[in-house]
Enzyme design. Structure first.
Site, PDB file in Angstrom:
ATOM      1  N   ASP A 197      14.579 -24.506  12.033  1.00 52.14           N
ATOM      2  CA  ASP A 197      13.141 -24.037  13.031  1.00 52.14           C
ATOM      3  C   ASP A 197      13.571 -24.496  14.442  1.00 52.14           C
ATOM      4  OD1 ASP A 197      12.021 -23.426  10.470  1.00 52.14           O
ATOM      5  OD2 ASP A 197      10.794 -25.023  10.426  1.00 52.14           O
ATOM      6  N   ALA A 198      14.209 -25.759  14.621  1.00 55.89           N
ATOM      7  CA  ALA A 198      14.460 -25.963  15.829  1.00 55.89           C
ATOM      8  C   ALA A 198      15.211 -25.073  16.792  1.00 55.89           C
ATOM      9  CB  ALA A 198      14.900 -27.420  15.886  1.00 55.89           C
ATOM     10  N   GLU A 199      16.340 -24.683  15.994  1.00 60.72           N
ATOM     11  CA  GLU A 199      17.239 -23.510  16.766  1.00 60.72           C
ATOM     12  C   GLU A 199      16.458 -22.320  17.076  1.00 60.72           C
ATOM     13  OE1 GLU A 199      21.648 -24.687  15.090  1.00 60.72           O
ATOM     14  OE2 GLU A 199      19.941 -23.804  13.568  1.00 60.72           O
ATOM     15  N   TYR A 200      15.652 -21.915  16.038  1.00 58.30           N
ATOM     16  CA  TYR A 200      14.564 -20.865  16.335  1.00 58.30           C
ATOM     17  C   TYR A 200      13.861 -20.951  17.410  1.00 58.30           C
ATOM     18  CZ  TYR A 200      11.368 -16.989  15.423  1.00 58.30           C
ATOM     19  OH  TYR A 200      10.645 -15.828  15.505  1.00 58.30           O
ATOM     20  N   ASP A 201      13.119 -22.327  17.344  1.00 61.59           N
ATOM     21  CA  ASP A 201      12.215 -22.453  18.545  1.00 61.59           C
ATOM     22  C   ASP A 201      12.778 -22.349  19.981  1.00 61.59           C
ATOM     23  OD1 ASP A 201      10.310 -22.573  16.703  1.00 61.59           O
ATOM     24  OD2 ASP A 201      10.337 -24.819  16.811  1.00 61.59           O
ATOM     25  N   LEU A 253      -6.439   1.513  -8.497  1.00 58.98           N
ATOM     26  CA  LEU A 253      -5.701   1.582  -9.861  1.00 58.98           C
ATOM     27  C   LEU A 253      -6.564   1.598 -11.151  1.00 58.98           C
ATOM     28  CD1 LEU A 253      -2.877  -0.864  -8.944  1.00 58.98           C
ATOM     29  CD2 LEU A 253      -2.676   1.565  -9.392  1.00 58.98           C
ATOM     30  N   GLU A 312       5.445  -5.016 -11.308  1.00 64.98           N
ATOM     31  CA  GLU A 312       5.134  -5.937 -10.130  1.00 64.98           C
ATOM     32  C   GLU A 312       3.891  -7.022 -10.501  1.00 64.98           C
ATOM     33  OE1 GLU A 312       4.353  -2.789  -6.819  1.00 64.98           O
ATOM     34  OE2 GLU A 312       6.219  -2.319  -7.699  1.00 64.98           O
ATOM     35  N   LYS A 362       0.438  -7.796  -9.451  1.00 68.98           N
ATOM     36  CA  LYS A 362      -0.726  -7.307  -8.478  1.00 68.98           C
ATOM     37  C   LYS A 362      -1.505  -8.328  -7.770  1.00 68.98           C
ATOM     38  CE  LYS A 362      -4.660  -4.326  -8.919  1.00 68.98           C
ATOM     39  NZ  LYS A 362      -5.952  -4.869  -8.355  1.00 68.98           N
ATOM     40  N   ASP A 366      -3.625 -10.201  -5.231  1.00 67.54           N
ATOM     41  CA  ASP A 366      -4.979 -10.336  -4.866  1.00 67.54           C
ATOM     42  C   ASP A 366      -5.303 -10.420  -3.380  1.00 67.54           C
ATOM     43  OD1 ASP A 366      -7.813 -10.100  -5.019  1.00 67.54           O
ATOM     44  OD2 ASP A 366      -7.880 -11.998  -6.272  1.00 67.54           O
ATOM     45  N   ARG A 374      -7.840  -0.409   4.280  1.00 70.54           N
ATOM     46  CA  ARG A 374      -7.980   0.842   3.440  1.00 70.54           C
ATOM     47  C   ARG A 374      -9.384   1.378   3.403  1.00 70.54           C
ATOM     48  NH1 ARG A 374     -10.223   0.460  -2.193  1.00 70.54           N
ATOM     49  NH2 ARG A 374      -9.388   2.069  -3.437  1.00 70.54           N
ATOM     50  N   TYR A 429       4.365  -2.746  -1.028  1.00 77.64           N
ATOM     51  CA  TYR A 429       4.305  -2.478  -2.315  1.00 77.64           C
ATOM     52  C   TYR A 429       4.525  -0.825  -2.734  1.00 77.64           C
ATOM     53  CZ  TYR A 429      -0.599  -1.841  -2.068  1.00 77.64           C
ATOM     54  OH  TYR A 429      -1.786  -1.501  -1.719  1.00 77.64           O
ATOM     55  N   LYS A 484      -4.603  -6.087 -16.371  1.00 77.21           N
ATOM     56  CA  LYS A 484      -5.218  -7.294 -15.846  1.00 77.21           C
ATOM     57  C   LYS A 484      -4.989  -8.584 -16.455  1.00 77.21           C
ATOM     58  CE  LYS A 484      -7.703  -6.912 -12.584  1.00 77.21           C
ATOM     59  NZ  LYS A 484      -8.906  -6.160 -11.904  1.00 77.21           N
ATOM     60  N   CYS A 515     -32.878 -38.445   1.928  1.00 73.20           N
ATOM     61  CA  CYS A 515     -31.152 -38.608   1.823  1.00 73.20           C
ATOM     62  C   CYS A 515     -31.343 -39.319   0.518  1.00 73.20           C
ATOM     63  CB  CYS A 515     -30.673 -39.540   2.882  1.00 73.20           C
ATOM     64  SG  CYS A 515     -28.736 -39.725   2.643  1.00 73.20           S
ATOM     65  N   CYS A 525     -29.370 -42.925   1.241  1.00 69.91           N
ATOM     66  CA  CYS A 525     -30.130 -44.034   2.107  1.00 69.91           C
ATOM     67  C   CYS A 525     -31.596 -43.796   2.303  1.00 69.91           C
ATOM     68  CB  CYS A 525     -29.746 -44.250   3.554  1.00 69.91           C
ATOM     69  SG  CYS A 525     -29.944 -42.780   4.616  1.00 69.91           S
ATOM     70  N   CYS A 532     -28.954 -35.544   6.757  1.00 74.72           N
ATOM     71  CA  CYS A 532     -29.380 -36.918   7.022  1.00 74.72           C
ATOM     72  C   CYS A 532     -29.298 -37.434   8.294  1.00 74.72           C
ATOM     73  CB  CYS A 532     -28.764 -37.939   5.919  1.00 74.72           C
ATOM     74  SG  CYS A 532     -28.931 -39.498   6.080  1.00 74.72           S
ATOM     75  N   CYS A 536     -26.332 -44.387   7.567  1.00 72.79           N
ATOM     76  CA  CYS A 536     -26.360 -44.140   6.016  1.00 72.79           C
ATOM     77  C   CYS A 536     -24.991 -44.760   5.460  1.00 72.79           C
ATOM     78  CB  CYS A 536     -26.696 -42.685   6.011  1.00 72.79           C
ATOM     79  SG  CYS A 536     -26.147 -42.318   4.331  1.00 72.79           S
TER      80      CYS A 536
HETATM   81  S1  IVH Z   1       0.236   0.355  -5.911  1.00 69.45           S
HETATM   82  C1  IVH Z   1      -2.282   4.605  -5.738  1.00 69.45           C
HETATM   83  N1  IVH Z   1       1.055  -2.181  -6.467  1.00 69.45           N
HETATM   84  O1  IVH Z   1      -4.469  -2.912  -5.971  1.00 69.45           O
HETATM   85  C2  IVH Z   1      -2.467   3.115  -5.590  1.00 69.45           C
HETATM   86  N2  IVH Z   1      -1.421  -1.842  -5.628  1.00 69.45           N
HETATM   87  O2  IVH Z   1      -6.749  -1.946  -7.365  1.00 69.45           O
HETATM   88  C3  IVH Z   1      -1.146   2.496  -5.604  1.00 69.45           C
HETATM   89  N3  IVH Z   1      -2.263  -3.889  -5.021  1.00 69.45           N
HETATM   90  O3  IVH Z   1      -5.447  -0.523  -3.591  1.00 69.45           O
HETATM   91  C4  IVH Z   1      -1.268   0.919  -5.330  1.00 69.45           C
HETATM   92  N4  IVH Z   1      -0.878  -5.270  -5.426  1.00 69.45           N
HETATM   93  O4  IVH Z   1      -4.401  -3.024  -2.476  1.00 69.45           O
HETATM   94  C5  IVH Z   1       0.180  -1.278  -5.817  1.00 69.45           C
HETATM   95  N5  IVH Z   1       1.951  -4.253  -6.475  1.00 69.45           N
HETATM   96  C6  IVH Z   1       0.926  -3.527  -6.212  1.00 69.45           C
HETATM   97  C7  IVH Z   1      -0.236  -3.939  -5.806  1.00 69.45           C
HETATM   98  C8  IVH Z   1      -1.112  -3.296  -5.446  1.00 69.45           C
HETATM   99  C9  IVH Z   1      -2.023  -4.955  -5.101  1.00 69.45           C
HETATM  100  C10 IVH Z   1      -3.735  -3.382  -4.645  1.00 69.45           C
HETATM  101  C11 IVH Z   1      -3.780  -2.409  -3.698  1.00 69.45           C
HETATM  102  C12 IVH Z   1      -4.566  -1.228  -4.354  1.00 69.45           C
HETATM  103  C13 IVH Z   1      -5.310  -2.061  -5.331  1.00 69.45           C
HETATM  104  C14 IVH Z   1      -5.831  -1.025  -6.846  1.00 69.45           C
END
Ligand code: IVH
Length: 703
Positions: free
Chosen positions: A34-38, A84, A114, A116, A118, A137, A227, A316, A410, A413, A428, A433
């Site tokens: 990190d130091a070298e990068y900085d 999806l 892969e 998903k 969140d 989106r 993705y 899911k 409160c 107190c 409070c 307190c």
């Molecule tokens: S592929 C045609 N891959 O999930 C849609 N989506 O519920 C192709 N998401 O809007 C999406 N991880 O924001 C894909 N590995 C992944 C994902 C992923 C999260 C989200 C993405 C999408 C939403 C759909």
């Protein structure tokens, strides 16, 4: 103009830094410390500052370049961003696969799995290898232009990797998310500052991307997993999703290393099961596994139904929710006196963890969700985040449930409780307190502040003479003070503690007493931001404390700053400024500072802060400046310091509130903005004469 050697060095540094960013953020195998990068980063920064003609928005130094935007522009997606379909269970997954097999008239296609993620979907457009746009989106057809904010995300490449050949234009899609560790740190910081907490990383990421000020987004440390390739022009792209992902990684995008390819359904269930077991250990939140058919010609053949592709599905994860009884609502009294309601629950298992308590945010939230004591409620656990009460199961009501009332006094107190104007928080008002005293000292000794090792919660309670009392009706436990048992009254008394005092305490040996005395002594030399943070001023956490320390250089100077001076500090708004001013308007708080000083706690930074040099007149007080173009006698940042040291504010864009626009060579559009809005224009010489004599000498370019 920069000479050839400088120009070459700047290009070299940029390329090296892009490379190191890639190694660090995408490949997770850095080549330098990190130091070298900085050091490289600072060298580039210095060269760019001295040579404004070499400015380049693609430079690694330019992630947070922009001034706050008034709003986000709308963006049309050339290819819609779809959602999806979901599968809950292996049978639904198999049904999806069979439908695809039917349409493809074959059964032997490979699939890619892969996680998903969140977070929030983002589309990144690159032209000639440079990031030109980032859009949310939105409704899938139209999103918002959040380019300036997304540029601050370090794992989003501003420029594609040198050497890799790339399409002339392309769009890459991915999920922006809040890493768990960064989220946790931010919430700790907010808690330290007495601010409300974000409920979960997803909401916090969404909120962070929609900040109008990119500096706020930058401070949030978001990240991305890419993705999908949205579209590409001017180059051949790989024939499968799997190869596309490898190719995108080479171009510089952060592709999740857990992505896996399967020749048949076999293995997919094992992959999924592993994710269910291990997902809490990841630094990002996931809500399922996405299964995609690998060949892109098959994907095109399968197409879409409605807004969902037939070639992919989200399997899911089981919901992390459970139903249980809300036994009562307890109240926590924080160090600033804020009363925070929380749910006391009949213990329930939520995905393997026993949950007994959950947050209820505030009274408004309880009313909005119509949560009543005695209700069956839905409890949700999102990753490591504190469990939350989602809402009541109204069908299960018996009529015995009772509506919640915020206490008027409160619980710790019995002092009167007031409500902050325009805010959800009840407080409070009694600064003596016991609950507040206890929380204040706990905050003072915490790692984020004075970092006094060995002063745990039990010991703090013991020193204050606090014992725990239980409210028999709500079963809630509150701290109660017995003055005659107290060894200390407030945090300043910590510095008067001796080994004898400590050894007299229960469960305290000679050695631990000595260590604690040493730790307290060592804390006298903590840096100024730690001390400011330790004072427990409303809204002032670590980051704000840094800003204040830099500007004022000592607690004394900070204590005497007016609300206007506080607001003039970049990054400090009127609410925080008011919190600080009112903290120091209180005699008790001022006396704490004095007593800390007497006890030997360092209350000033060695270098003294910006204000130390600027104790003289403040000719620019209350004025707002914009600096544009190349100046002769100053670099841009020197000009900004010159203004700030004299009490002025500097912003990045011209508005009606701007007092002066300082114009150098090749000023660009800001000069036009000034003319359009009728804002006075100053030359560099006029700026210095304004500072010296308070008047603008010579001809002004007043529009
Ligand atoms: S592929 C045609 N891959 O999930 C849609 N989506 O519920 C192709 N998401 O809007 C999406 N991880 O924001 C894909 N590995 C992944 C994902 C992923 C999260 C989200 C993405 C999408 C939403 C759909």
């Amino acid at each position: 103009m920069a000479d050839a050697a400088t120009t070459e060095r700047v290009h070299e540094l940029r390329e090296q830094l892009h490379r190191h960013n890639y190694r660090y953020h995408v490949l997770d195998s850095p080549l330098v410390t990190d130091a070298e990068y900085d050091a490289l980063f600072r060298e580039l920064q210095t060269l760019e500052e001295a040579n404004p003609d070499l400015a380049d928005a693609g430079s690694p130094t330019q992630r947070v370049g922009a001034a706050p935007a008034p709003q986000f522009d709308e963006v049309a997606h050339p290819v819609p961003m779809l959602s999806l379909g979901n599968a809950f269970g292996e049978e639904e997954l198999e049904a999806w696969r069979r439908r695809a097999a039917g349409m493809l008239e074959r059964d032997d296609f490979a699939m890619v799995c892969e996680p998903k993620i969140d977070g929030l979907a983002i589309a990144l457009t690159y032209e000639a290898g440079r990031l030109t746009r980032a859009a949310t989106r939105g409704d899938g057809v139209r999103g918002e232009d959040v380019t300036l904010n997304v540029r601050t995300i370090k794992s989003v490449p501003l420029v594609l990797q040198a050497g890799a050949s790339h399409p002339s234009r392309m769009e890459v899609r991915g999920e922006v998310y809040f890493p768990r560790d960064a989220f946790r740190r931010m919430n700790e910081e907010r808690e330290d500052a007495g601010e409300s907490l974000f409920a979960n990383p997803r909401n916090a990421a969404a909120g962070s991307l929609r900040q109008l000020d990119p500096r706020i987004t930058a401070s949030r440390r978001l990240a991305i997993w890419v993705y999908q390739l949205g579209w590409a022009e001017g180059a051949e792209t790989p024939p499968t999703h799997w190869e596309t992902m490898q190719w995108l990684r080479e171009l510089g995008f952060r592709v999740n290393p857990e992505i896996a390819r399967f020749e048949s359904t076999e293995g997919i269930a094992t992959y999924y099961d592993r994710w269910v077991r291990e997902r809490d250990d990841k630094n990002y939140q996931t809500d399922g596994v996405v299964v995609k058919i690998d060949r892109l010609d098959y994907q095109r053949h399968l197409g879409f139904v409605g807004r969902e592709p037939r070639w992919a599905i989200a399997w899911k994860f089981p919901a992390e929710r459970a139903v249980t009884r809300l036994l009562s609502i307890g109240i926590n009294v924080g160090r600033t006196g804020a009363l925070n309601p929380y749910a006391i629950l009949e213990p329930v298992q939520v995905s393997g963890v026993t949950v007994k308590q959950a947050t209820l945010h505030n009274e408004d939230d309880i009313r909005r969700k119509d949560i009543r004591v005695g209700d069956y409620v839905v409890v949700e656990r999102a990753g490591e985040v504190i469990p939350q009460v989602v809402g009541p199961v109204a069908e299960r009501r018996t009529g015995e449930e009772t509506a919640f009332e915020m206490p008027t006094h409160c619980p710790a107190c019995n002092s009167r409780v007031t409500r902050d104007e325009g805010a959800a928080a009840y407080r409070c008002v009694n600064t003596a307190c016991p609950a507040q005293r206890y929380e204040r000292i706990r905050h003072f000794v915490s790692q984020a502040a004075m970092d006094i090792d060995g002063l745990g919660e039990k010991l703090v309670a013991q020193l204050l003479g606090i014992h725990l009392a239980c409210d028999l009706e709500t079963r809630q436990v509150y701290p109660h003070l017995s003055e005659d048992l107290a060894i200390i009254r407030d945090l300043t008394d910590l510095y008067g503690l001796t080994q004898e005092h400590l050894e007299a305490l229960e469960r305290m040996g000679e050695k631990s007493a000595r260590n604690l005395v040493d730790a307290i002594d060592a804390s006298k030399q903590r840096p100024l931001p730690s001390v400011i943070s330790g004072l427990g001023i409303l809204h002032v956490g670590g980051e704000t404390a840094e800003l204040l320390a830099r500007r004022f250089g000592s607690v004394e100077r900070l204590m005497d700053a007016s609300q206007e001076e506080l607001e003039a500090v970049p990054g400090i708004g009127p609410i925080v400024a008011a919190g600080i001013a009112s903290h120091f308007a209180n005699e008790g708080n001022r006396s704490i500072v004095q007593r800390l000083g007497k006890a030997g706690v360092a209350l000033a930074a060695p270098e003294g802060g910006d204000a130390a040099q600027a104790d003289g007149p403040m000719p620019f007080e209350g004025m707002r400046f914009v600096v544009t173009g190349r100046l002769e006698g100053f670099t841009r940042s020197q000009a900004e310091s010159f203004i700030k040291e004299r009490g002025g504010q500097v912003s990045g864009s011209v508005s009606k509130k701007t007092s002066y626009v300082v114009v150098g060579e090749e000023p660009g559009s800001k000069r036009e903005d000034a003319e359009r809005l009728g804002v006075a224009i100053l030359s560099e010489d006029e700026l210095t004469s304004l500072a010296e004599s308070g008047v603008v000498s010579g001809e002004t370019a007043d529009a």
